[in-house]
Scaffold this active site. Structure first.
Site, short mmCIF file in Angstrom:
data_model
loop_
_atom_site.label_atom_id
_atom_site.label_comp_id
_atom_site.label_asym_id
_atom_site.label_seq_id
_atom_site.Cartn_x
_atom_site.Cartn_y
_atom_site.Cartn_z
N ASP A 58 0.87 -1.17 0.00
CA ASP A 58 0.00 0.00 0.00
C ASP A 58 0.90 1.22 0.00
O ASP A 58 1.45 1.60 1.02
CB ASP A 58 -0.89 -0.01 1.25
CG ASP A 58 -1.80 1.20 1.33
OD1 ASP A 58 -1.87 1.97 0.35
OD2 ASP A 58 -2.45 1.38 2.36
N TRP B 283 4.42 3.95 8.58
CA TRP B 283 5.46 3.14 9.17
C TRP B 283 6.74 3.94 9.40
O TRP B 283 7.70 3.42 9.95
CB TRP B 283 5.73 1.92 8.29
CG TRP B 283 4.56 0.99 8.31
CD1 TRP B 283 3.54 0.95 7.42
CD2 TRP B 283 4.27 -0.01 9.29
NE1 TRP B 283 2.62 -0.02 7.77
CE2 TRP B 283 3.05 -0.62 8.92
CE3 TRP B 283 4.90 -0.45 10.44
CZ2 TRP B 283 2.47 -1.65 9.66
CZ3 TRP B 283 4.34 -1.46 11.17
CH2 TRP B 283 3.13 -2.05 10.79
N THR C 175 7.66 2.77 -0.98
CA THR C 175 7.74 1.48 -0.29
C THR C 175 8.54 0.48 -1.11
O THR C 175 8.36 0.39 -2.32
CB THR C 175 6.31 0.93 -0.05
OG1 THR C 175 5.57 1.91 0.69
CG2 THR C 175 6.35 -0.35 0.76
N ASP D 140 8.60 1.17 4.34
CA ASP D 140 8.43 2.50 3.80
C ASP D 140 9.78 3.19 3.81
O ASP D 140 10.60 2.98 4.70
CB ASP D 140 7.44 3.31 4.64
CG ASP D 140 5.99 2.87 4.42
OD1 ASP D 140 5.73 2.16 3.44
OD2 ASP D 140 5.14 3.23 5.24
N TYR E 32 6.82 10.29 4.51
CA TYR E 32 6.76 9.09 3.66
C TYR E 32 7.16 9.42 2.23
O TYR E 32 6.78 10.46 1.69
CB TYR E 32 5.33 8.52 3.67
CG TYR E 32 5.12 7.44 2.64
CD1 TYR E 32 5.60 6.17 2.86
CD2 TYR E 32 4.48 7.71 1.44
CE1 TYR E 32 5.44 5.17 1.91
CE2 TYR E 32 4.31 6.73 0.49
CZ TYR E 32 4.78 5.46 0.73
OH TYR E 32 4.63 4.47 -0.21
N TRP F 287 5.70 -4.07 7.65
CA TRP F 287 4.68 -5.10 7.67
C TRP F 287 5.11 -6.20 6.71
O TRP F 287 5.98 -6.00 5.87
CB TRP F 287 3.29 -4.55 7.33
CG TRP F 287 3.07 -4.14 5.90
CD1 TRP F 287 2.48 -4.87 4.93
CD2 TRP F 287 3.40 -2.88 5.30
NE1 TRP F 287 2.43 -4.16 3.75
CE2 TRP F 287 2.98 -2.94 3.95
CE3 TRP F 287 4.01 -1.72 5.75
CZ2 TRP F 287 3.16 -1.88 3.07
CZ3 TRP F 287 4.18 -0.68 4.87
CH2 TRP F 287 3.75 -0.76 3.56
#
Length: 177
Positions: free
Chosen positions: A78, A155, A167, A122, A164, A103
């Site tokens: 995501d 994250w 990812t 991230d 951010y 994750w």
């Protein structure tokens, strides 16, 4: 026959002696020790240098697009793909750093039919790039109370730079059956 072998060994011995004497005249002991030490240390460090272990055919088949959200490794991703934001599938772009927490997803590789654990980190500390590919794939996502399996969190919260950027999807290994 013995005389031939004996003569050949004497020639090799003489050539080695002449080469050693020439090298001793041309280079000092410290130079030789420094170069020998550098070669030994460089050789010892070679096995720990990073290299891409995912280049095998089981991970990226011919014609697969690692910049598309449908790539099998992104089954629980995501966010923005780092390989369209200045980095690669497995490394953050310059100026950003991987999140300290992440994750994990379990993704099926259609090329070999095996499930792999994929760690999603991230990349933090750099503003997001316009034009990067945004993916929202939530196969097997768990509710928010199972933090390590939930992808709708910033994250970057554990890093000093909380902004951010994108990812990465790093293969951890085969999932246990």
């Amino acid at each position: 026959m013995i005389n031939l072998i004996d003569g050949l060994l004497r020639m090799i011995d003489k050539a080695a002696e002449q080469g050693t004497r020439q090298a001793a005249r041309q280079y000092g002991r410290r130079s030789l020790l420094a170069k020998t030490g550098a070669a030994l240390i460089g050789g010892a460090l070679l096995p720990i240098l990073p290299f891409d272990r995912t280049s095998g055919s089981a991970f990226a088949a011919e014609g697969e697009d690692e910049t598309a959200c449908e790539y099998w490794r992104y089954c629980a991703l995501d966010g923005n793909l780092c390989n369209t934001s200045g980095g690669t599938t497995t490394s953050c772009p310059p100026g950003s750093s991987a999140s300290k927490v992440s994750w994990v997803g379990t993704c099926l590789n259609p090329n070999d039919g095996k499930d792999y654990l994929v760690s999603y980190n991230d990349c933090c500390g750099k503003a997001s790039v316009t034009g990067s590919t945004f993916c929202f794939t939530s196969e097997r996502e768990r509710p928010g109370y199972r933090m390590g399996l939930y992808n709708d969190i910033n994250w970057c919260m554990a890093n000093d730079d909380k902004g951010y950027h994108c990812t990465v999807a790093v293969l951890v290994g085969l999932a246990d059956e």
